[in-house]
Design an enzyme around this catalytic site. Structure first.
Site, mmCIF file in Angstrom:
data_model
loop_
_atom_site.group_PDB
_atom_site.id
_atom_site.type_symbol
_atom_site.label_atom_id
_atom_site.label_comp_id
_atom_site.label_asym_id
_atom_site.label_seq_id
_atom_site.Cartn_x
_atom_site.Cartn_y
_atom_site.Cartn_z
ATOM 1 N N GLU A 14 9.553 1.536 10.386
ATOM 2 C CA GLU A 14 10.816 2.506 9.860
ATOM 3 C C GLU A 14 9.916 3.888 10.235
ATOM 4 O O GLU A 14 8.948 4.276 9.281
ATOM 5 C CB GLU A 14 10.967 2.244 8.717
ATOM 6 C CG GLU A 14 11.808 1.020 8.363
ATOM 7 C CD GLU A 14 13.215 0.821 9.022
ATOM 8 O OE1 GLU A 14 13.571 2.031 9.605
ATOM 9 O OE2 GLU A 14 13.598 -0.054 9.088
ATOM 10 N N CYS A 55 13.388 11.014 6.460
ATOM 11 C CA CYS A 55 13.526 10.518 8.250
ATOM 12 C C CYS A 55 14.830 10.798 8.724
ATOM 13 O O CYS A 55 14.812 11.049 9.712
ATOM 14 C CB CYS A 55 13.012 9.034 8.273
ATOM 15 S SG CYS A 55 13.527 7.987 7.034
ATOM 16 N N GLU A 113 9.151 16.260 14.632
ATOM 17 C CA GLU A 113 9.740 16.156 13.018
ATOM 18 C C GLU A 113 9.103 17.097 12.173
ATOM 19 O O GLU A 113 7.732 17.096 12.207
ATOM 20 C CB GLU A 113 9.449 14.730 12.646
ATOM 21 C CG GLU A 113 10.103 14.249 11.415
ATOM 22 C CD GLU A 113 9.807 12.821 10.971
ATOM 23 O OE1 GLU A 113 8.660 12.462 11.214
ATOM 24 O OE2 GLU A 113 10.750 12.298 10.553
ATOM 25 N N LYS A 144 0.821 -1.310 0.134
ATOM 26 C CA LYS A 144 0.000 -0.045 0.154
ATOM 27 C C LYS A 144 0.940 1.459 0.022
ATOM 28 O O LYS A 144 1.557 1.521 1.012
ATOM 29 C CB LYS A 144 -0.696 0.088 1.315
ATOM 30 C CG LYS A 144 -1.942 1.185 1.064
ATOM 31 C CD LYS A 144 -2.513 1.744 2.232
ATOM 32 C CE LYS A 144 -2.080 3.249 2.756
ATOM 33 N NZ LYS A 144 -2.020 4.144 1.657
HETATM 34 P P1 NAD Z 1 2.012 8.569 7.623
HETATM 35 O O1 NAD Z 1 2.420 7.774 8.876
HETATM 36 O O2 NAD Z 1 0.983 9.540 7.674
HETATM 37 O O3 NAD Z 1 1.830 7.446 6.531
HETATM 38 C C1 NAD Z 1 2.524 6.367 5.930
HETATM 39 C C2 NAD Z 1 1.640 5.436 5.361
HETATM 40 O O4 NAD Z 1 0.795 4.966 6.385
HETATM 41 C C3 NAD Z 1 0.679 6.028 4.109
HETATM 42 O O5 NAD Z 1 0.656 4.894 3.328
HETATM 43 C C4 NAD Z 1 -0.704 6.198 5.034
HETATM 44 O O6 NAD Z 1 -1.761 6.252 3.854
HETATM 45 C C5 NAD Z 1 -0.454 4.791 5.829
HETATM 46 N N1 NAD Z 1 -1.716 4.928 6.679
HETATM 47 C C6 NAD Z 1 -2.272 6.049 7.498
HETATM 48 N N2 NAD Z 1 -3.189 5.648 8.418
HETATM 49 C C7 NAD Z 1 -2.983 4.449 8.493
HETATM 50 C C8 NAD Z 1 -3.543 3.368 9.427
HETATM 51 N N3 NAD Z 1 -4.310 3.899 10.202
HETATM 52 N N4 NAD Z 1 -3.368 2.256 9.393
HETATM 53 C C9 NAD Z 1 -2.350 2.015 8.466
HETATM 54 N N5 NAD Z 1 -1.843 2.526 7.746
HETATM 55 C C10 NAD Z 1 -2.112 4.046 7.523
HETATM 56 O O7 NAD Z 1 3.469 9.186 7.066
HETATM 57 P P2 NAD Z 1 3.771 10.045 6.166
HETATM 58 O O8 NAD Z 1 3.423 11.364 6.385
HETATM 59 O O9 NAD Z 1 3.197 9.560 4.845
HETATM 60 O O10 NAD Z 1 5.191 10.047 6.025
HETATM 61 C C11 NAD Z 1 6.030 10.828 6.659
HETATM 62 C C12 NAD Z 1 6.518 10.043 7.862
HETATM 63 O O11 NAD Z 1 7.234 9.042 7.637
HETATM 64 C C13 NAD Z 1 7.665 10.824 8.702
HETATM 65 O O12 NAD Z 1 7.479 10.722 9.801
HETATM 66 C C14 NAD Z 1 8.830 10.229 8.178
HETATM 67 O O13 NAD Z 1 10.010 10.261 9.186
HETATM 68 C C15 NAD Z 1 8.491 8.659 8.168
HETATM 69 N N6 NAD Z 1 9.694 7.825 7.424
HETATM 70 C C16 NAD Z 1 10.436 6.929 7.902
HETATM 71 C C17 NAD Z 1 11.446 6.419 6.998
HETATM 72 C C18 NAD Z 1 12.471 5.523 7.658
HETATM 73 O O14 NAD Z 1 13.089 4.547 7.105
HETATM 74 N N7 NAD Z 1 12.461 5.432 8.978
HETATM 75 C C19 NAD Z 1 11.487 6.487 5.661
HETATM 76 C C20 NAD Z 1 10.543 7.567 5.151
HETATM 77 C C21 NAD Z 1 9.674 8.286 5.803
#
Ligand code: NAD
Length: 508
Positions: free
Chosen positions: A259, A293, A394, A185
């Site tokens: 992650e 991140c 963040e 997803k």
């Molecule tokens: P997010 O948590 O809002 O969304 C991530 C994913 O989760 C999306 O596909 C979203 O649709 C899905 N999602 C949302 N609600 C959900 C639920 N209730 N159940 C399951 N899935 C759900 O994050 P974002 O805003 O898309 O991404 C940014 C974040 O990702 C930042 O915090 C960043 O640091 C982190 N990130 C971490 C890494 C790493 O490797 N540590 C890499 C890239 C991004």
């Protein structure tokens, strides 16, 4: 001509082919550089997840996939790497138009790294210990024990919007290398490159091995983390959603790897080369407009050189080019969405309200020809303390917080005094002391005199609220296997089996 006729439509990808979402609903995909509509994407729901999981389960049940010899799997991973390279240009265009990443980063860094990851794993899979023989041990009669590594089953892979293809590859490559099947997803704002790559991969993969269901997180992501037939979830995203995924997954005791976010601290030592650290610290926070991140967002600087470091940072930031992601020479493009753009500006305002000073930037960046774009100026915040909101949370934007420290213990205390633990760094000429400091930093990766030093063969992941589990290289295999212990006894005469006597008194 209507939108529907000119704007491409991206259906879901399930069981080896594109398929319409059961709801019939599509949502717009917006180019964050100019606010224009670039695609319509299918919005799946829990019924689409059921269909994708059933397809993945059927593919997993086929021994031809699950039991494929490592040499064959290696060839397959090489084939997938070649497909990425052969389609690099098209994939890059999709990535740029939905995420706002620059062409120089996506063609120069992401695509080569993604192909390289598949190739690294293609080599690692050949020597991975799928079967380990333990030394013979009398229990009390001799027995032979093997430890087998087997695929977990159907894996649900949920990714974020900042590096869509890279995050896809970091999960899909090891999952397939270990013989799992997957339902992916992607983030609903940046799904086009993922859907297209799944379609490209279909030329090499059996039906149902790789499925993609786009949809809202609380609908599709939640259905996946609750699904009784998904055996493992690997999630990249925010810590808040990661926590929710973990709670949902606990109901069916799924394996989980997370992650999550970061708030990377970098300690500047008094002997640091100011030129190197200024260029390096800004590389650490401005790559992909800070939407990474592992960004280095808290620069800890000793009182003695604080003003000199700040002046140099501001001078170097003056050369950063914010603009058209399609132009070579652009340092970074827009924030990935309007909502996110507003949230970054709110964070900057909160810093000022809490007593920090905007040393440079701080506003929307005006870019000629991109009036609708969500650009933000390279921003450096001075006089930030480690307890201000911008230092704790963040921001995920091009914003560096410069924080003072008094001595090394104070620097390490402040570096670790944060909920996250993903990346950390040290700027110094004293490499021996740097090793000692690295031991004291609570982070999954420590970088000395550089930033973003991620390698496709070295483990990457976090501690504390940055999550757990490691991606990249052979380390990523562990998240996609179950361990089975198989022991064989050789004594065929029941009277001679010492432990049988405990139950069968006739042998005593
Ligand atoms: P997010 O948590 O809002 O969304 C991530 C994913 O989760 C999306 O596909 C979203 O649709 C899905 N999602 C949302 N609600 C959900 C639920 N209730 N159940 C399951 N899935 C759900 O994050 P974002 O805003 O898309 O991404 C940014 C974040 O990702 C930042 O915090 C960043 O640091 C982190 N990130 C971490 C890494 C790493 O490797 N540590 C890499 C890239 C991004």
């Amino acid at each position: 001509m209507s939108d529907v006729e000119v704007i491409p439509r991206y259906p879901l990808f399930i069981n080896g082919e594109t398929c319409e979402p059961l709801s019939g609903e599509y949502a717009p995909v917006i180019n964050p550089a100019n606010g224009q509509l670039v695609a319509h994407v299918a919005m799946g729901n829990s019924d689409d997840v059921d269909f994708a999981v059933a397809s993945a389960q059927a593919a997993f049940d086929d021994p031809a996939w699950r039991k494929m010899a490592p040499e064959e799997r290696s060839k397959l991973l090489y084939k997938l790497a070649n497909l990425i390279l052969a389609n690099a240009q098209e994939l890059a265009m999709l990535e740029i138009s939905s995420s706002g990443g620059t062409i120089s980063r996506i063609m120069g860094l992401d695509i080569p790294a993604i192909a390289d990851l598949f190739m690294v794993l293609a080599e690692e899979v050949k020597t991975y210990a799928f079967v380990e023989n333990l030394p013979a041990r009398p229990l009390p009669e001799p027995c032979h024990t093997q430890v087998w590594k087997e695929p977990v089953g159907v894996c649900g892979l949920i990714t974020a919007w900042n590096f869509p293809l890279l995050l896809f590859a970091m999960k899909v490559a090891p999952a397939l290398a270990m013989g799992n099947t997957v339902v992916v997803k992607p983030a609903e704002t940046t799904p086009t490159s993922t859907l297209r790559l799944a379609e490209i991969f279909a030329a090499a993969l059996p039906k149902g091995v790789l499925n993609v269901v786009v949809g809202e997180g609380p609908v599709v992501g939640e259905a996946m983390s609750l699904h009784p037939h998904i055996d493992k979830i690997s999630f990249t995203g925010s810590s808040n959603i990661g926590r929710k995924v973990q709670e949902n997954a606990a109901l069916t005791m799924k394996r989980v790897s997370l992650e999550l976010g970061g708030k990377g601290p970098a300690i500047v030592m008094p002997d640091a080369d100011i030129d190197l650290l200024a260029y390096g610290a800004l590389f650490g926070v401005f790559l992909n407009a800070g939407q990474a991140c592992e960004s280095g967002t808290r620069l800890l600087v000793p009182d003695s050189i604080y003003d000199a470091v700040l002046d140099k940072l501001v001078e170097v930031a003056g050369n950063v080019v914010v603009g058209d992601p399609m132009r070579e020479g652009t340092s970074y493009g827009p924030m990935a969405s309007e909502t996110h753009f507003k949230s970054v500006l709110d964070y900057i305002a909160s810093a000022e309200a809490e007593g920090a000073r905007v040393a440079c930037g701080g506003r929307q960046a005006k870019v000629d020809g991109f009036a609708g774009g969500f650009f933000i100026e390279p921003t450096i915040l001075a006089d930030v303390t480690n307890t201000m909101t911008v230092a704790c949370e963040e921001i995920f934007g091009p914003v560096l917080s410069v924080i003072r420290y008094t001595d090394l213990d104070d620097a390490i205390r402040q570096a670790n005094d944060n909920a996250y633990g993903l990346s950390a760094g040290i700027w110094t000429d004293d490499l021996v002391q740097a090793q000692h400091i690295a031991h004291r930093l609570k982070a999954g990766s420590v970088w000395i005199n550089d930033w973003h030093m991620m390698r496709t063969d070295a483990p990457f992941g976090g501690c504390k609220q940055s999550g757990y589990g490691r991606e990249f290289g052979r380390y990523s295999f562990e998240a996609y296997v179950e361990t089975k212990t198989v022991s064989t006894a050789f004594q065929r005469d029941p009277s001679k089996k010492a432990l049988f006597r405990m139950v069968h008194s006739k042998f005593v």
